[in-house]
Design an enzyme around this catalytic site. Structure first.
Site, mmCIF file in Angstrom:
data_model
loop_
_atom_site.group_PDB
_atom_site.id
_atom_site.type_symbol
_atom_site.label_atom_id
_atom_site.label_comp_id
_atom_site.label_asym_id
_atom_site.label_seq_id
_atom_site.Cartn_x
_atom_site.Cartn_y
_atom_site.Cartn_z
ATOM 1 N N LYS A 1 0.841 -1.205 0.000
ATOM 2 C CA LYS A 1 0.000 0.000 0.000
ATOM 3 C C LYS A 1 0.873 1.250 0.000
ATOM 4 O O LYS A 1 1.524 1.559 0.994
ATOM 5 C CB LYS A 1 -0.897 0.049 1.248
ATOM 6 C CG LYS A 1 -1.823 1.277 1.238
ATOM 7 C CD LYS A 1 -2.574 1.463 2.533
ATOM 8 C CE LYS A 1 -2.085 2.628 3.361
ATOM 9 N NZ LYS A 1 -2.065 3.935 2.707
ATOM 10 N N SER B 1 4.234 6.534 11.304
ATOM 11 C CA SER B 1 4.261 7.097 12.656
ATOM 12 C C SER B 1 4.215 6.008 13.726
ATOM 13 O O SER B 1 3.737 4.895 13.487
ATOM 14 C CB SER B 1 3.076 8.038 12.852
ATOM 15 O OG SER B 1 1.876 7.278 12.918
ATOM 16 N N GLY C 1 2.047 2.591 13.892
ATOM 17 C CA GLY C 1 2.831 1.369 14.085
ATOM 18 C C GLY C 1 2.254 0.512 15.206
ATOM 19 O O GLY C 1 2.192 -0.717 15.115
ATOM 20 N N GLU D 1 9.193 0.656 11.146
ATOM 21 C CA GLU D 1 10.181 1.728 11.105
ATOM 22 C C GLU D 1 9.398 3.006 11.373
ATOM 23 O O GLU D 1 8.602 3.444 10.546
ATOM 24 C CB GLU D 1 10.876 1.737 9.740
ATOM 25 C CG GLU D 1 12.211 2.437 9.793
ATOM 26 C CD GLU D 1 12.085 3.902 9.421
ATOM 27 O OE1 GLU D 1 11.907 4.716 10.353
ATOM 28 O OE2 GLU D 1 12.129 4.224 8.235
ATOM 29 N N CYS E 1 12.128 10.661 8.924
ATOM 30 C CA CYS E 1 12.052 10.094 10.271
ATOM 31 C C CYS E 1 13.376 10.302 10.994
ATOM 32 O O CYS E 1 13.414 10.398 12.213
ATOM 33 C CB CYS E 1 11.702 8.620 10.179
ATOM 34 S SG CYS E 1 12.695 7.754 8.957
ATOM 35 N N GLU F 1 7.648 14.304 17.456
ATOM 36 C CA GLU F 1 8.157 14.400 16.088
ATOM 37 C C GLU F 1 7.347 15.438 15.316
ATOM 38 O O GLU F 1 6.141 15.341 15.181
ATOM 39 C CB GLU F 1 8.030 13.032 15.408
ATOM 40 C CG GLU F 1 8.607 13.027 14.019
ATOM 41 C CD GLU F 1 8.665 11.627 13.417
ATOM 42 O OE1 GLU F 1 7.687 10.878 13.551
ATOM 43 O OE2 GLU F 1 9.698 11.292 12.822
#
Ligand SMILES: *[C@@H]1O[C@H](CO)[C@@H](O)[C@H](O)[C@H]1NC(C)=O
Ligand SMILES: *[C@@H]1O[C@H](CO)[C@@H](O)[C@H](O)[C@H]1NC(C)=O
Ligand SMILES: *[C@@H]1O[C@H](CO)[C@@H](O)[C@H](O)[C@H]1NC(C)=O
Ligand SMILES: *[C@@H]1O[C@H](CO)[C@@H](O)[C@H](O)[C@H]1NC(C)=O
Length: 518
Positions: free
Chosen positions: A208, A262, A266, A284, A318, A415
């Site tokens: 995706k 994110s 996750g 990740e 990231c 973040e």
């Protein structure tokens, strides 16, 4: 429906556009692109099961570039079935590694032949500059496919020493159908870093792409067909996280899922994996990476790499070095030079030759980032540079430098994923190690010092999956990449990534031993 057939399809049944054409007539790239779009299953482009579309937006001005058919959960079922069939007949253990390798090398060459077009597609829907996409994203994506092509015929187990009456060995078998969910910040690179190790080890893929940046992934589908990947080996489903992403994570026919995005999402992927078939996950996730600069650093080198570390890709990385810790002896000088360099950032059209920073990818991201800038001001940090809203159209955010930020402020903990950083003064090594570690993340970090003892000792103490010494954001395809703490699980890149895509089987062969007696 695919290729030429798609136009017939439009006339007969469908109001949906099933292809995309665009003429690039820009200062940095003149060229034409035209390719089918759709839900790519079993080597064919189809309309989505719900007959709906997704608008692909140009972040430069919010206009719609095109509409692409939207995949939904039902399409995931169809794709998994196609992938399973391919795995059992033409891929997996039915296709020697050397042949998988050959196809992957052909794919890399096909990508090379349309490298500029791929860079232009990433620039168009992501908003990154064409020049950077061409210089970094596309060559790195091609290198990833070539690198993993090299592994495809080198996947092997071991023979274990046991007794003379027994032969024991391991096989590294492909898992089967794997799900891969990628973000919008490096669309092509993320796709290649995911499909590379999965295909090399013999798995079939249901991928995706982000609904914000599907164009290069859809272009790749035509290349996969063109070079001869059997239908069903790679299936690409453009859709939303809560539908397609969720369907992939919960699907019982998918035995492994790899996600980049994110930490919040996750967690959902891992939960869905646990609640369905306990599929293995590689995650990740986010970062809040510290960049530590000592008095004895080469100042100009530190300034240049720190600048790149936070402002490359508009801070949408990231690994972005968003917390810059500078030792007190050079703090003022660093801040002055770093700010001077930041002032040179030219914002504008991603296809203009002198643009360094294009728009952020979406309105949502724009609002998130400006929200963080507002929160930094409200919580008492000082805006040293930038900070004010962008005045023109498009999802642009002014590069912003905060000082006087305290460890518990949101801009120091969360973040931001934009061109925003905090420059923080520190006194000594223990102090900065403690501050660097003061976050839930552990993706990357850097240390600048000309003293090799100090640089390495700090590098070893920092809790992060990638550490740069005297550079920043300088990744390599053959070096493992991933996070400590809540930045993720598992490693991508390098040989390490192959472990995510194999089931290890031990085979014990009796060569005449009798049942043990007590
Ligand atoms: C948006 O920008 C693109 C080029 O980047 C241009 O082709 C298009 O006409 C613009 N649309 C609007 C509504 O300004
Ligand atoms: C830093 O960047 C400037 C401008 O790009 C360049 O001229 C200079 O050589 C760089 N310095 C170092 C040490 O890399
Ligand atoms: C920092 O590191 C220590 C171990 O040295 C750990 O116990 C602590 O939880 C870490 N802090 C954060 C915020 O992760
Ligand atoms: C599960 O995933 C982790 C992280 O990617 C990996 O290290 C491990 O080898 C995988 N285990 C299996 C059985 O595939």
């Amino acid at each position: 429906m695919d290729g030429e057939a798609s136009s017939v399809y439009i006339v007969l049944y469908s109001v949906m556009p099933t292809s995309f054409s665009h003429v690039f007539d820009t200062p940095v790239y003149q060229g034409k692109t035209s390719f089918p779009t759709g839900v790519f299953i079993n080597g064919q482009f189809r309309d989505g099961s719900e007959d709906t579309t997704i608008d692909v937006i140009n972040p430069t001005n919010g206009s719609t570039i095109t509409k692409v058919p939207e995949a939904t959960a039902k399409d995931v079922d169809i794709a998994v079935e196609a992938a399973q069939k391919a795995f059992e007949t033409v891929w997996g253990l039915n296709r020697p590694g050397s042949e998988r390798s050959r196809l992957m090398i052909k794919l890399a060459s096909a990508m090379e032949a349309c490298a500029d077009e791929l860079a232009a597609l990433d620039a168009l829907d992501n908003g990154k500059t064409f020049n950077w996409a061409k210089a970094i994203d596309v060559p790195f994506a091609i290198e990833l496919i070539r690198y993993y092509a090299g592994w495809a015929d080198k996947i092997h187990g071991q023979v274990m020493e046991t007794t003379e009456g027994k032969l024991t060995y391991t096989r590294h078998e492909p898992i089967g159908v794997v799900g891969q969910i990628i973000p919008w910040n490096y669309p092509l690179m993320m796709m290649c870093m995911k499909i590379g190790p999965a295909l090399a080890t013999g798995n079939c893929v249901v991928l995706k792409p982000s609904e914000f940046t599907p164009l290069s992934a859809l272009r790749m589908c035509s290349l996969l067909k063109e070079v001869g990947f059997p239908p069903g080996v790679v299936n690409v489903l453009v859709g939303y996280g809560h539908t397609v992403g969720n369907a992939i994570s919960t699907h019982n026919g998918i035995e492994k899922v790899a996600f980049t995005g994110s930490t919040l999402t996750g967690r959902k992927v891992m939960e869905a994996a646990a609640k369905s078939n306990l599929k293995n996950v590689t995650l990740e996730l986010g970062g809040k990476s510290p960049n530590v600069i000592f008095n004895d650093a080469d100042l100009e080198q530190a300034v240049n790499w720190s600048f790149w570390g936070i402002f490359w890709n508009h801070g949408q990385a990231c690994i972005a070095g968003s917390r810059i810790f500078v030792q007190s002896g050079i703090y003022d000088k660093f801040l002055e030079k770093f700010t001077e360099k930041t002032k040179t950032i030219k914002m504008g059209d991603p296809f203009a030759a002198d643009t360094y920073q294009g728009p952020q990818v979406s309105n949502i991201q724009h609002d998130r980032i400006t929200g963080y800038i507002k929160s930094g001001k409200e919580q008492g940090a000082t805006v040293h540079y930038g900070g004010e809203p962008y005045s023109g159209e498009g999802y642009f955010v002014n590069p912003t430098i905060f000082v006087d930020a305290k460890p518990d402020m949101k801009i120091m903990q969360e973040e931001i994923f934009g061109p925003v950083c905090c420059v923080v003064k520190f006194e000594d090594e223990d102090d900065v190690i403690r501050q660097a570690n003061d976050t839930i993340y552990g993706l990357a970090a850097a240390v600048f010092s000309k003293n090799i003892d100090r640089a390495l000792s700090v590098a070893h103490k920092l809790k992060a999956g990638s550490i740069w010494v005297n550079s920043y954001s300088h990744i390599s395809v053959n070096a493992p990449f991933g996070g400590f703490k809540q930045s993720g699980i598992g490693r991508e890149f390098g040989e390490e990534a192959l472990h995510n895509y194999v089931n290890v089987k031990s085979v014990h062969v009796n060569l005449g031993l009798a049942v043990p007696e007590v």
